[in-house]
Each structure stands twice: as structure tokens, then as C-alpha cells.
Write a protein that holds these residues in place. Structure first.
Motif, PDB file in Angstrom:
ATOM      1  N   SER A  58      -5.858  80.404  22.733  1.00  0.00           N
ATOM      2  CA  SER A  58      -4.651  81.178  23.005  1.00  0.00           C
ATOM      3  C   SER A  58      -4.745  81.770  24.403  1.00  0.00           C
ATOM      4  CB  SER A  58      -4.447  82.276  21.966  1.00  0.00           C
ATOM      5  OG  SER A  58      -5.449  83.261  22.076  1.00  0.00           O
ATOM      6  N   GLU A  71      -0.158  80.268  21.567  1.00  0.00           N
ATOM      7  CA  GLU A  71      -1.228  79.982  20.613  1.00  0.00           C
ATOM      8  C   GLU A  71      -1.381  78.474  20.443  1.00  0.00           C
ATOM      9  OE1 GLU A  71      -2.970  82.395  19.157  1.00  0.00           O
ATOM     10  OE2 GLU A  71      -1.752  84.140  19.679  1.00  0.00           O
ATOM     11  N   GLN A  72      -2.469  78.093  19.788  1.00  0.00           N
ATOM     12  CA  GLN A  72      -2.737  76.684  19.515  1.00  0.00           C
ATOM     13  C   GLN A  72      -1.496  75.993  18.974  1.00  0.00           C
ATOM     14  OE1 GLN A  72      -6.461  75.840  17.610  1.00  0.00           O
ATOM     15  NE2 GLN A  72      -5.587  74.141  16.464  1.00  0.00           N
ATOM     16  N   SER A  92     -10.080  78.142  25.526  1.00  0.00           N
ATOM     17  CA  SER A  92      -8.837  77.387  25.352  1.00  0.00           C
ATOM     18  C   SER A  92      -8.869  76.032  26.036  1.00  0.00           C
ATOM     19  CB  SER A  92      -7.657  78.196  25.917  1.00  0.00           C
ATOM     20  OG  SER A  92      -7.520  79.430  25.247  1.00  0.00           O
TER      21      SER A  92
END
Length: 114
Positions: A58, A71-72, A92
Motif C-alpha cells: 500500500s 492498496e493491493q 510494495s
């Protein structure tokens, strides 16, 4: 046809952001950006529209003073010449899609200056 993976052969670096062109097509360049938690890409602009996809982790994605939490799985687009920055909230993996007319070296310079 070309096949690549954004999640294989990951080599995060505690001292610097890692970028790698994984795929180049007739219309785009696909770049993997690896950010360790706390790493920052300072504010910069792209001369062409971009697409940012959070493969894992994230980030705080700042756009003209407004922070958007990505976010993912999130994917966003950004028009050309819009100031933006990235701050990793966790380790990330980011997929950056550039126009074929843009230069991967420009991204490397942003990273070096961050």
C-alpha cells in the motif's frame, strides 16, 4: 507474445527504490517499482498519461496536495503533467505503465533524486 511476472525475482533495497523495465511493447513500457516501507518518490510529473497498479502493499499517492491511499489491487490513471508523489506504507510492488513515447530513464532520474 511475451510473458513476465511482477512478483518473481524481487530484490528490495533498504537504501534505494528499485525500478526495472519488465516489458516493452509497441505502445507501452511496463515498469516494476519496488518500494520498502517508508521509501518516498518525491513529487514529479510525467510528460504523458500513466497508469499505476498496486500489485502488492500500500502507498500514499499524493496528487496536487491530496493524498490517496492505494492498496493491493488498486489501479489508477493520471493525466500528463500532473504533480504526484509516492510514499510506501508497507513494502510494495508497483506496476507503472508508461507511454511508448516516455523514457524509462526519466523514472530512474526521479528515483535517484528522491
Amino acid at each position: 507474445m511475451q510473458k513476465i511476472s511482477f512478483t518473481e525475482n524481487l530484490e528490495f533495497n533498504d537504501k534505494k527504490i528499485v525500478t526495472q523495465v519488465l516489458l516493452e511493447t509497441s505502445f507501452s513500457k511496463e515498469i516494476r517499482i519496488l518500494l520498502k516501507k517508508g521509501q518516498l518518490m518525491k513529487e514529479h510529473k510525467a510528460p504523458f498519461p500513466i497508469i499505476v497498479h498496486i500489485v502488492k502493499g500500500s502507498i500514499d499517492f499524493g496528487v496536487e496536495g491530496t493524498v490517496h491511499v492505494l492498496e493491493q489491487g488498486d489501479i489508477i490513471t493520471l493525466a500528463a503533467n500532473i504533480p504526484h508523489d509516492l510514499l510506501a506504507k508497507s513494502d510494495s510492488i508497483i506496476r507503472l505503465t508508461l507511454s511508448k513515447l516516455d523514457a524509462a530513464e526519466r523514472v530512474e532520474k526521479v528515483v535517484a533524486d528522491s
